[in-house]
Design a protein around this motif. Structure first.
Motif, PDB file in Angstrom:
ATOM      1  N   SER A  49       0.829  -1.204   0.000  1.00  0.00           N
ATOM      2  CA  SER A  49       0.000   0.000   0.000  1.00  0.00           C
ATOM      3  C   SER A  49       0.861   1.250   0.000  1.00  0.00           C
ATOM      4  CB  SER A  49      -0.899   0.030   1.242  1.00  0.00           C
ATOM      5  OG  SER A  49      -1.732  -1.096   1.279  1.00  0.00           O
ATOM      6  N   HIS A  50       0.498   2.219  -0.829  1.00  0.00           N
ATOM      7  CA  HIS A  50       1.188   3.506  -0.883  1.00  0.00           C
ATOM      8  C   HIS A  50       0.991   4.225   0.450  1.00  0.00           C
ATOM      9  CE1 HIS A  50       1.788   7.460  -3.374  1.00  0.00           C
ATOM     10  NE2 HIS A  50       2.750   7.251  -2.511  1.00  0.00           N
ATOM     11  N   GLY A  51       2.072   4.562   1.098  1.00  0.00           N
ATOM     12  CA  GLY A  51       2.011   5.244   2.384  1.00  0.00           C
ATOM     13  C   GLY A  51       2.115   4.317   3.580  1.00  0.00           C
ATOM     14  N   SER A  52       2.169   3.022   3.329  1.00  0.00           N
ATOM     15  CA  SER A  52       2.299   2.057   4.416  1.00  0.00           C
ATOM     16  C   SER A  52       3.755   1.981   4.872  1.00  0.00           C
ATOM     17  CB  SER A  52       1.849   0.677   3.939  1.00  0.00           C
ATOM     18  OG  SER A  52       2.149  -0.305   4.903  1.00  0.00           O
ATOM     19  N   LEU A  53       3.944   1.724   6.141  1.00  0.00           N
ATOM     20  CA  LEU A  53       5.294   1.524   6.677  1.00  0.00           C
ATOM     21  C   LEU A  53       5.672   0.054   6.721  1.00  0.00           C
ATOM     22  CD1 LEU A  53       5.189   4.082   9.624  1.00  0.00           C
ATOM     23  CD2 LEU A  53       6.396   4.325   7.452  1.00  0.00           C
ATOM     24  N   GLU A  54       4.752  -0.802   6.317  1.00  0.00           N
ATOM     25  CA  GLU A  54       4.967  -2.245   6.384  1.00  0.00           C
ATOM     26  C   GLU A  54       5.541  -2.780   5.073  1.00  0.00           C
ATOM     27  OE1 GLU A  54       2.299  -6.214   7.120  1.00  0.00           O
ATOM     28  OE2 GLU A  54       1.715  -4.370   8.141  1.00  0.00           O
ATOM     29  N   LEU A  55       6.724  -3.360   5.174  1.00  0.00           N
ATOM     30  CA  LEU A  55       7.343  -3.978   4.001  1.00  0.00           C
ATOM     31  C   LEU A  55       6.602  -5.263   3.635  1.00  0.00           C
ATOM     32  CD1 LEU A  55      11.084  -3.673   5.080  1.00  0.00           C
ATOM     33  CD2 LEU A  55       9.980  -2.370   3.250  1.00  0.00           C
ATOM     34  N   ASN A  56       6.440  -5.513   2.347  1.00  0.00           N
ATOM     35  CA  ASN A  56       5.876  -6.797   1.915  1.00  0.00           C
ATOM     36  C   ASN A  56       7.036  -7.790   1.760  1.00  0.00           C
ATOM     37  OD1 ASN A  56       7.109  -6.140  -0.512  1.00  0.00           O
ATOM     38  ND2 ASN A  56       5.207  -5.657  -1.570  1.00  0.00           N
ATOM     39  N   TYR A  57       6.782  -8.946   1.190  1.00  0.00           N
ATOM     40  CA  TYR A  57       7.821  -9.969   1.051  1.00  0.00           C
ATOM     41  C   TYR A  57       9.032  -9.433   0.285  1.00  0.00           C
ATOM     42  CZ  TYR A  57      10.270 -14.216  -0.222  1.00  0.00           C
ATOM     43  OH  TYR A  57      11.240 -15.161  -0.402  1.00  0.00           O
TER      44      TYR A  57
END
Length: 151
Positions: A49-57
């Motif tokens: 998600s744009h603006g998320s601080l959570e890295l994906n895989y």
């Protein structure tokens, strides 16, 4: 004041984008991070998600291997973009149904976003915020003092 190279490069790119009207919070190539990465949007694949601080895989793999993009880690890039979007007035993570500014490309909207992004960029390198107004007054005072010594 001597700035770390990655900070100086990022500031130059962001200032240039702002001054040439090439900064746009909803465009992954022209947002804060997009401009820092030479108008490249590949960074958006580091998160879902744009603006998320959570890295994906993908983001976690790059982070784990120590990958840097223009000197910034994937988590730092996400934090820079989140600061920019939040400063512009967006709710995070970005969504078309979420809170957003009335004029996304408005001068004050972009300036506020830029101010937040620059503040974070400076803190990442343990540098005093170059946008802090009291620092600008201090520089002016030094210039005046030097001028009075010369005269």
């Amino acid at each position: 004041m001597k700035l770390p190279q990655r900070l100086e490069n990022a500031l130059n790119k962001l200032y240039k984008a702002y001054l040439t009207n090439q900064l746009h919070p909803e465009d992954a190539c022209r947002c804060a991070v997009g401009n820092i990465l030479n108008n490249n949007d590949s960074w958006k694949h580091l998160s879902d998600s744009h603006g998320s601080l959570e890295l994906n895989y993908i983001g976690k793999v790059h982070q784990a291997f120590g990958k840097k993009f223009q000197g910034y880690s994937p988590s730092e890039l996400l934090a820079i973009e989140a600061a920019f979007l939040k400063g512009c007035g967006y709710s995070l993570p970005f969504s078309y149904q979420g809170k957003k500014p009335k004029f996304p490309k408005g001068e004050m909207t972009l300036f506020n976003g830029l101010q937040e992004a620059i503040s974070l960029l400076c803190s990442l390198d343990n540098v005093k915020n170059v946008m802090e107004i009291t620092q600008l007054f201090h520089v002016e005072k030094i210039k005046k003092e030097k001028m009075s010594v010369v005269i």
